[in-house]
Design an enzyme around this catalytic site. Structure first.
Site, PDB file in Angstrom:
ATOM      1  N   ARG A 232       0.853  -1.180   0.000  1.00 23.32           N
ATOM      2  CA  ARG A 232       0.000   0.000   0.000  1.00 23.32           C
ATOM      3  C   ARG A 232       0.889   1.231   0.000  1.00 23.32           C
ATOM      4  O   ARG A 232       1.951   1.254   0.638  1.00 23.32           O
ATOM      5  CB  ARG A 232      -0.900   0.024   1.246  1.00 23.32           C
ATOM      6  CG  ARG A 232      -2.096  -0.906   1.164  1.00 23.32           C
ATOM      7  CD  ARG A 232      -3.144  -0.345   0.214  1.00 23.32           C
ATOM      8  NE  ARG A 232      -4.364  -1.139   0.197  1.00 23.32           N
ATOM      9  CZ  ARG A 232      -4.616  -2.092  -0.692  1.00 23.32           C
ATOM     10  NH1 ARG A 232      -3.713  -2.401  -1.601  1.00 23.32           N
ATOM     11  NH2 ARG A 232      -5.768  -2.745  -0.669  1.00 23.32           N
ATOM     12  N   GLU A 261      -3.394   7.607  -4.789  1.00 20.68           N
ATOM     13  CA  GLU A 261      -3.725   7.068  -6.116  1.00 20.68           C
ATOM     14  C   GLU A 261      -5.038   7.662  -6.638  1.00 20.68           C
ATOM     15  O   GLU A 261      -5.961   7.891  -5.868  1.00 20.68           O
ATOM     16  CB  GLU A 261      -3.838   5.542  -6.032  1.00 20.68           C
ATOM     17  CG  GLU A 261      -2.537   4.886  -5.656  1.00 20.68           C
ATOM     18  CD  GLU A 261      -2.660   3.376  -5.524  1.00 20.68           C
ATOM     19  OE1 GLU A 261      -3.746   2.817  -5.820  1.00 20.68           O
ATOM     20  OE2 GLU A 261      -1.684   2.745  -5.114  1.00 20.68           O
ATOM     21  N   HIS A 279      -0.757   0.412 -10.104  1.00 19.12           N
ATOM     22  CA  HIS A 279      -1.420  -0.499  -9.164  1.00 19.12           C
ATOM     23  C   HIS A 279      -2.026  -1.690  -9.907  1.00 19.12           C
ATOM     24  O   HIS A 279      -3.246  -1.912  -9.888  1.00 19.12           O
ATOM     25  CB  HIS A 279      -2.492   0.233  -8.349  1.00 19.12           C
ATOM     26  CG  HIS A 279      -2.832  -0.478  -7.067  1.00 19.12           C
ATOM     27  ND1 HIS A 279      -3.353   0.144  -5.956  1.00 19.12           N
ATOM     28  CD2 HIS A 279      -2.722  -1.791  -6.710  1.00 19.12           C
ATOM     29  CE1 HIS A 279      -3.558  -0.718  -4.986  1.00 19.12           C
ATOM     30  NE2 HIS A 279      -3.188  -1.915  -5.420  1.00 19.12           N
TER      31      HIS A 279
END
Length: 323
Positions: A232, A261, A279
């Site tokens: 993360r 993000e 991601h």
């Protein structure tokens, strides 16, 4: 039908999730009706389907849903859900472990190789027509590296198994020491970073790990240091990482996740010693379909009175208070 369970879906999900749930339950899609519509249905909602990119599930939302029984999360990371608060409200939380383990481990190895061997930079070099003028500069190697894994859960172990095949020495730090692995254990992250020169981050997000990869850890990693983050964005102190890359405190970084993000700092995008991915750790059709199915199956199993299939540790099942 008044006896059909009502499910809240705050943000868009894969069509296979909403289509299957729509055939079995009464869905309330907040992205179509607007957040203001929540008040009209909140008293009847018994289930919630969500994703890491979705609406935060916090104490305030839980308080609005007095009949909520289960939260089915699409993904193995669930730091956007206050699982402790869910437990206090008697709500079970489920996630999608195992089905994405191998995919994320594959991505971690690909990102590691791309970062150490500078493969994206080599690709750009060829496309720019620079090869006829001069050979691409020699890259670092994986051969002389010592690799640390921060987090030895399901995915961390899958990464370690792959790295065993590369013949590189491994060590790890995690919340608990594992007696069934041959790798040296470090009781804190700083000592692990000092013992290795390549750090792969695959620990859960959340308050306990926020910014745990900080300036001191990066300094301990050293000027040959390579940081790989497939966990993360919150786990890494992003400003400290930018400064460490800029100052040469570490050599390079490969990042699949970011603090905000999908917004990536311009400083990172401008650096040639950073490999950036959007991601995509589990982002294959094969794996996302498996994750979607497990998201659906957890809700179906629950409302068929068979209990949750994959509850998170904070809301174990059977729960003596509810079973």
């Amino acid at each position: 039908m008044t006896d059909t369970p009502e499910i809240l879906v705050p943000r868009p999900m894969m069509p296979t999730v909403t289509e299957q749930l729509g055939r079995r339950f009464r869905l309330h899609k907040l992205w179509e009706s607007g957040d203001g519509a929540l008040d009209a249905v909140a008293a009847r909602v018994r289930g919630l389907a969500t994703t890491a990119a979705g609406h935060p599930v916090d104490e305030a939302l839980l308080a609005k849903l007095p009949k909520l029984e289960i939260i089915s999360n699409f993904g193995v990371g669930y730091d956007h859900i206050d699982a402790a608060a869910a437990a206090r409200h008697g709500v079970v939380v489920t996630y999608t472990p195992d089905v994405l383990t191998e995919e994320v481990a594959d991505t971690a190895l690909g990102l590691l190789l791309a970062t150490v061997r500078r493969l994206p930079q080599a690709d750009r070099y060829v496309r720019a027509g620079a090869w006829p003028k001069a050979h691409f500069p020699l890259s670092p190697s994986l051969r002389d590296r010592r690799i640390g894994i921060y987090g030895l859960g399901r995915i961390g172990r899958a990464i370690a198994r792959r790295l065993d095949g590369f013949g590189v020495p491994l060590a790890y730090h995690s919340r608990t020491r594992h007696t069934d692995v041959p790798y040296p254990y470090h009781p804190d992250l700083a000592s692990l970073a000092a013992a290795v020169d390549t750090l792969i981050v695959i620990t859960p997000g959340g308050p306990d790990t926020k910014n745990s990869v900080n300036a001191a850890v990066l300094a301990a990693l050293g000027p040959r240091g390579v940081l790989i983050n497939v966990a993360r964005g919150s786990v890494v102190d992003e400003p400290a990482l930018i400064e460490a890359l800029r100052a040469g405190t570490i050599l390079a970084a490969g990042l699949d996740v970011f603090a905000d993000e999908p917004n990536v700092p311009a400083e990172l995008m401008a650096m040639d010693n950073v490999v950036l991915l959007p991601h995509v750790g589990s982002a294959t059709l094969y794996t996302r379909q498996a994750m979607a199915q497990l998201t659906v199956d957890n809700l179906v199993s629950w409302f068929d009175d068979r209990g949750p299939l994959t509850p998170v540790p904070e809301t174990p099942w059977p729960n003596p208070r509810r079973a």
